[in-house]
Design a protein around this motif. Structure first.
Motif, PDB file in Angstrom:
ATOM      1  N   MET A   6       0.835  -1.189   0.000  1.00  0.00           N
ATOM      2  CA  MET A   6       0.000   0.000   0.000  1.00  0.00           C
ATOM      3  C   MET A   6       0.878   1.250   0.000  1.00  0.00           C
ATOM      4  O   MET A   6       2.023   1.223   0.435  1.00  0.00           O
ATOM      5  N   ARG A   7       0.328   2.334  -0.477  1.00  0.00           N
ATOM      6  CA  ARG A   7       1.033   3.619  -0.495  1.00  0.00           C
ATOM      7  C   ARG A   7       0.639   4.375   0.778  1.00  0.00           C
ATOM      8  O   ARG A   7      -0.534   4.716   0.965  1.00  0.00           O
ATOM      9  N   ILE A   8       1.630   4.612   1.652  1.00  0.00           N
ATOM     10  CA  ILE A   8       1.358   5.074   3.014  1.00  0.00           C
ATOM     11  C   ILE A   8       2.082   6.381   3.321  1.00  0.00           C
ATOM     12  O   ILE A   8       3.288   6.509   3.075  1.00  0.00           O
ATOM     13  N   ILE A   9       1.364   7.342   3.871  1.00  0.00           N
ATOM     14  CA  ILE A   9       1.983   8.479   4.552  1.00  0.00           C
ATOM     15  C   ILE A   9       2.109   8.066   6.013  1.00  0.00           C
ATOM     16  O   ILE A   9       1.124   7.646   6.627  1.00  0.00           O
ATOM     17  N   PHE A  10       3.312   8.169   6.575  1.00  0.00           N
ATOM     18  CA  PHE A  10       3.529   7.778   7.968  1.00  0.00           C
ATOM     19  C   PHE A  10       3.757   9.017   8.815  1.00  0.00           C
ATOM     20  O   PHE A  10       4.556   9.889   8.456  1.00  0.00           O
ATOM     21  N   ALA A  11       3.052   9.104   9.955  1.00  0.00           N
ATOM     22  CA  ALA A  11       3.195  10.238  10.867  1.00  0.00           C
ATOM     23  C   ALA A  11       3.509   9.725  12.262  1.00  0.00           C
ATOM     24  O   ALA A  11       2.709   9.007  12.861  1.00  0.00           O
ATOM     25  N   GLY A  12       4.674  10.064  12.779  1.00  0.00           N
ATOM     26  CA  GLY A  12       5.067   9.622  14.109  1.00  0.00           C
ATOM     27  C   GLY A  12       6.339  10.321  14.527  1.00  0.00           C
ATOM     28  O   GLY A  12       7.013  10.951  13.708  1.00  0.00           O
ATOM     29  N   THR A  13       6.693  10.173  15.811  1.00  0.00           N
ATOM     30  CA  THR A  13       7.857  10.908  16.303  1.00  0.00           C
ATOM     31  C   THR A  13       8.842  10.061  17.118  1.00  0.00           C
ATOM     32  O   THR A  13       9.990   9.934  16.721  1.00  0.00           O
ATOM     33  N   PRO A  14       8.435   9.436  18.248  1.00  0.00           N
ATOM     34  CA  PRO A  14       9.421   8.769  19.106  1.00  0.00           C
ATOM     35  C   PRO A  14       9.731   7.341  18.671  1.00  0.00           C
ATOM     36  O   PRO A  14       9.260   6.858  17.626  1.00  0.00           O
ATOM     37  N   GLU A  15      10.494   6.638  19.501  1.00  0.00           N
ATOM     38  CA  GLU A  15      10.922   5.277  19.214  1.00  0.00           C
ATOM     39  C   GLU A  15       9.739   4.342  19.029  1.00  0.00           C
ATOM     40  O   GLU A  15       9.781   3.406  18.213  1.00  0.00           O
ATOM     41  N   LEU A  49      -0.222  17.113   0.689  1.00  0.00           N
ATOM     42  CA  LEU A  49      -0.507  15.763   1.176  1.00  0.00           C
ATOM     43  C   LEU A  49      -1.440  15.033   0.218  1.00  0.00           C
ATOM     44  O   LEU A  49      -1.281  13.839  -0.045  1.00  0.00           O
ATOM     45  N   SER A  50      -2.402  15.753  -0.308  1.00  0.00           N
ATOM     46  CA  SER A  50      -3.359  15.165  -1.244  1.00  0.00           C
ATOM     47  C   SER A  50      -2.662  14.704  -2.524  1.00  0.00           C
ATOM     48  O   SER A  50      -3.012  13.670  -3.104  1.00  0.00           O
ATOM     49  N   ASP A  51      -1.642  15.463  -2.929  1.00  0.00           N
ATOM     50  CA  ASP A  51      -0.919  15.138  -4.167  1.00  0.00           C
ATOM     51  C   ASP A  51      -0.134  13.827  -4.042  1.00  0.00           C
ATOM     52  O   ASP A  51       0.237  13.233  -5.056  1.00  0.00           O
ATOM     53  N   ILE A  52       0.124  13.375  -2.814  1.00  0.00           N
ATOM     54  CA  ILE A  52       0.875  12.130  -2.597  1.00  0.00           C
ATOM     55  C   ILE A  52       0.094  10.931  -3.133  1.00  0.00           C
ATOM     56  O   ILE A  52       0.666   9.938  -3.585  1.00  0.00           O
ATOM     57  N   GLY A  53      -1.234  10.998  -3.089  1.00  0.00           N
ATOM     58  CA  GLY A  53      -2.064   9.889  -3.556  1.00  0.00           C
ATOM     59  C   GLY A  53      -1.976   8.665  -2.661  1.00  0.00           C
ATOM     60  O   GLY A  53      -1.917   7.529  -3.145  1.00  0.00           O
ATOM     61  N   ALA A  54      -1.996   8.886  -1.351  1.00  0.00           N
ATOM     62  CA  ALA A  54      -1.833   7.783  -0.397  1.00  0.00           C
ATOM     63  C   ALA A  54      -3.098   6.946  -0.273  1.00  0.00           C
ATOM     64  O   ALA A  54      -4.214   7.462  -0.323  1.00  0.00           O
ATOM     65  N   ASP A  55      -2.903   5.640  -0.094  1.00  0.00           N
ATOM     66  CA  ASP A  55      -4.023   4.754   0.229  1.00  0.00           C
ATOM     67  C   ASP A  55      -4.474   4.966   1.669  1.00  0.00           C
ATOM     68  O   ASP A  55      -5.662   4.894   1.982  1.00  0.00           O
ATOM     69  N   VAL A  56      -3.500   5.210   2.555  1.00  0.00           N
ATOM     70  CA  VAL A  56      -3.796   5.321   3.975  1.00  0.00           C
ATOM     71  C   VAL A  56      -2.697   6.134   4.662  1.00  0.00           C
ATOM     72  O   VAL A  56      -1.559   6.205   4.161  1.00  0.00           O
ATOM     73  N   MET A  57      -3.046   6.780   5.761  1.00  0.00           N
ATOM     74  CA  MET A  57      -2.042   7.402   6.620  1.00  0.00           C
ATOM     75  C   MET A  57      -1.986   6.606   7.916  1.00  0.00           C
ATOM     76  O   MET A  57      -3.025   6.318   8.508  1.00  0.00           O
ATOM     77  N   VAL A  58      -0.785   6.234   8.333  1.00  0.00           N
ATOM     78  CA  VAL A  58      -0.587   5.539   9.599  1.00  0.00           C
ATOM     79  C   VAL A  58       0.015   6.525  10.590  1.00  0.00           C
ATOM     80  O   VAL A  58       1.034   7.158  10.310  1.00  0.00           O
ATOM     81  N   VAL A  59      -0.623   6.638  11.767  1.00  0.00           N
ATOM     82  CA  VAL A  59      -0.207   7.602  12.790  1.00  0.00           C
ATOM     83  C   VAL A  59       0.163   6.855  14.062  1.00  0.00           C
ATOM     84  O   VAL A  59      -0.578   5.970  14.508  1.00  0.00           O
ATOM     85  N   ALA A  60       1.312   7.210  14.650  1.00  0.00           N
ATOM     86  CA  ALA A  60       1.749   6.594  15.904  1.00  0.00           C
ATOM     87  C   ALA A  60       2.511   7.623  16.731  1.00  0.00           C
ATOM     88  O   ALA A  60       3.597   8.045  16.337  1.00  0.00           O
ATOM     89  N   ALA A  61       1.916   8.055  17.835  1.00  0.00           N
ATOM     90  CA  ALA A  61       2.578   9.008  18.741  1.00  0.00           C
ATOM     91  C   ALA A  61       3.169  10.184  17.954  1.00  0.00           C
ATOM     92  O   ALA A  61       4.328  10.551  18.147  1.00  0.00           O
ATOM     93  N   TYR A  62       2.354  10.777  17.109  1.00  0.00           N
ATOM     94  CA  TYR A  62       2.831  11.859  16.244  1.00  0.00           C
ATOM     95  C   TYR A  62       2.991  13.169  17.007  1.00  0.00           C
ATOM     96  O   TYR A  62       4.015  13.829  16.928  1.00  0.00           O
ATOM     97  N   GLY A  63       1.962  13.563  17.746  1.00  0.00           N
ATOM     98  CA  GLY A  63       2.053  14.794  18.527  1.00  0.00           C
ATOM     99  C   GLY A  63       1.298  15.968  17.954  1.00  0.00           C
ATOM    100  O   GLY A  63       1.280  17.046  18.554  1.00  0.00           O
TER     101      GLY A  63
END
Length: 309
Positions: free
Chosen positions: A1-10, A74-88
């Protein structure tokens, strides 16, 4: 899948590693701006940024996602999904609607229990017997979206926030990979949360790290575990701050709360509202953390000394 990933820590970096290992296409990573860290307080890249750069993934570090220009990019990326983990950062509705399959959040609790910033620590403080990972379909609320997957994890009596974090990071990474296998196949069942059962995991602050000796030894032992490695439980005795890294609650002799009952190589015993807290590993301001036996060789503490609340 084509994913935008948003997160910060370990915690988030573990998930990003798993997604890369699973062969997903990640054209963009969002993470928090570099923050001062370490003794020199030099601007330091987040764990997620460092991992993304090692893998040649473009990184954006906006202070807000409300900017229409950022949303357009962000829209231009054409992502299937965004995954978010402790982004902030909170995701506005306009951002939530950009990916084809929406935005999924990896949350370190069994929702609706412990919505918010510090679910691992609040579970330990409350004496919960288990916690876990939820993969949640995000909405504009604070961790209020439908739960797509949930995996429970028992909390061990010796778990600290650090050890529990590490276990949950692995579990979260495993779950998000599995969720993304099932999501396009329609195998995930969205379960609405029961708001009436929700609890809030407020962000930790340094003020709460000072132990209140009127509380029970059991509560304070949980606090020591919950505040390890941040902000680290502490007491003040003879005008000096002592950080507490490890301690056990005991049902032994009583005394005035905050009074040291004994101090020897087996531990520093402090009377609590109920029971006694035996300190096992401590650290003086500016010093190294060490077993109590070693600490007492250079610091004179004895029965009758009082700890300030």
């Amino acid at each position: 899948m084509r994913i935008i990933f948003a997160g910060t820590p370990e915690f988030a970096a573990q998930a990003l590693t798993a997604l890369l290992g699973a062969g997903h296409d990640i054209p963009l990573v969002l993470t928090q701006p570099d923050r001062p860290a370490g003794r020199g307080m030099k601007a330091t890249a987040s764990a997620v940024k460092q991992l993304a750069e090692q893998n040649g993934i473009p990184v954006w570090q906006p202070t807000s996602l409300k900017d229409p220009e950022i949303q357009s990019k962000l829209s231009d990326i054409g992502a299937d999904v965004m995954v978010v983990a402790a982004y902030g950062l909170l995701l506005p509705q306009d951002v939530l609607e950009i990916p084809l399959l929406g935005c999924l959040n990896i949350h370190a609790s069994l929702l609706p229990r412990w919505r918010g910033a510090a679910p691992i620590q609040r579970a330990l403080l409350a004496g919960d017997k288990e916690t876990g990972i939820c993969i949640m379909q995000m909405d504009v609320g604070l961790d209020t979206g439908d739960v797509l997957m949930q995996s429970a994890l028992p909390i061990d009596e010796e778990d600290t926030a650090q050890t529990l974090h590490d276990k949950l990071a692995v579990l979260g990474a495993e779950n998000i990979v599995k969720a993304l296998e099932w999501l396009p196949l329609g195998k995930l069942n969205a379960v609405p949360q029961n708001d009436a059962e929700a609890t809030y995991a407020a962000k930790l602050n340094k003020v709460e790290a000072r132990l209140d000796w009127q509380k029970s030894a059991v509560e304070l032992a949980r606090a020591v575990r919950a505040y390890n490695p941040f902000p680290v439980a502490q007491l003040m005795v003879k005008g000096e701050i002592v950080r507490i890294w490890k301690a056990h609650a005991e049902n032994s002799q009583q005394g005035t709360p905050g009074t040291i009952l004994s101090a020897d190589k087996s531990g520093i015993c402090v009377a609590c509202g109920t029971g006694v807290l035996r300190l096992l590993e401590v650290q003086k301001a500016g010093g190294k953390r060490m077993p109590v036996a070693q600490f007492l060789q250079g610091n004179q503490l004895q029965a009758g000394d009082c700890c300030e609340t």
